[in-house]
Design a protein around this motif. Structure first.
Motif: not given
Length: 220
Positions: A48-51, A85-89
Motif C-alpha cells: 500500500p505504498w508509493k515512494f 500510503a493508499r487510502k480506502q479507495k
C-alpha cells in the motif's frame, strides 16, 4: 554478515538533522536502499505504498514551509523521499487496485483470487474493523509503510549512509501541495511519512535506549 556488524549498523543509525550538502549518495547505493523498500513485506502482500524521490530543489522549497521537521534536511539531504500510503479507495477488498494486485502482480488463479478476496473482506470488515472510518483504513496502510521505512534506513546504515525519518509536517497542507505540485491523486494516496538520506556533518549524539529487561517479557 556477522551479528556484531548488524548491531554496529543499528548503533551507527541516528536521526541525522543536517547533512553534508556537497556529498551525494551514488546511484547504485540509493537504488539498493529503494529496493529494500520495494521488497518489504505488507499485509496480504498488497504493497500500500508509493515512494516519491524529491530531488528538485524548487519542490523541496515548497515542502519546507509545511514540513517543520525537515528544516535542516530538505536543503542538505542527498535524497529526500515522501512515502505515500493508499487510502480506502484503493485498499478496500473490491477495488480495482486489489484486483490488479491479485491478478496482474500475484498472478493468482481466478477461483483462488476470489477466495482470497472474501477472506480479505472479512479481515477488513470484522477482524480489524477498517471500514469504521476513512482514517482507520489509511492508518492501517500507513503502519505498513513504516516497515519499508525501517528497512530502507537499516539498509542505508549498513552502507554507511545516514538518514532521518520525518513526521513533522502539516498533513492537510502537505496533502494539498501533493495534489497541486506533485500531481498526486489525493483521493487514492495520503502522506504517511518522509525520510531524508545523506552523510552527516555533525558528531552523532549518544544513543539512549531502555534496557532489554525493561522492554522484554518472556513466556517460556
Amino acid at each position: 554478515m556477522k551479528s556484531s556488524e548488524i548491531i554496529d549498523a543499528f548503533h551507527f543509525r541516528h536521526a541525522c538533522k543536517v547533512f553534508n550538502a556537497e556529498k551525494k549518495i551514488s546511484d547504485n547505493d540509493f537504488m539498493t536502499i529503494l529496493e529494500t523498500g520495494r521488497l518489504s513485506p505488507s499485509s496480504f502482500g498488497f504493497e500500500p505504498w508509493k515512494f516519491l524521490v524529491v530531488q528538485n530543489s524548487e519542490l523541496r522549497e515548497k515542502l519546507k514551509p509545511v514540513t517543520w521537521g525537515a528544516q535542516g534536511t530538505l536543503p542538505t539531504a542527498s535524497h529526500f523521499v515522501v512515502i505515500l500510503a493508499r487510502k480506502q479507495k484503493s485498499m478496500r477488498y473490491d477495488s480495482d487496485y486489489i484486483t490488479h494486485m491479485m491478478y496482474d502482480v500475484h498472478k493468482i488463479p481466478e477461483e483462488q483470487a476470489e477466495q482470497r478476496r472474501s477472506f480479505y473482506q472479512t479481515f477488513q470488515e470484522k477482524d480489524f474493523k477498517l471500514f469504521e472510518s476513512e482514517r482507520a483504513m489509511f492508518d492501517w496502510a500507513g503502519k505498513q509503510t513504516y516497515i519499508a521505512l525501517g528497512n530502507m534506513m537499516t539498509a542505508a546504515a549498513m552502507l554507511g549512509i545516514d538518514s532521518c525519518p520525518i513526521e513533522g509536517f502539516k498533513a492537510d497542507e502537505v496533502e494539498k501541495l501533493m495534489a497541486e505540485e506533485f500531481e498526486v491523486d489525493t483521493e487514492e494516496f495520503g502522506v504517511a511519512v518522509m525520510v531524508a538520506f545523506g552523510y552527516r556533518v555533525n558528531e552523532q549524539p549518544e544513543k539512549t535506549r531502555q534496557s532489554m529487561e525493561d522492554i522484554t517479557q518472556w513466556y517460556r
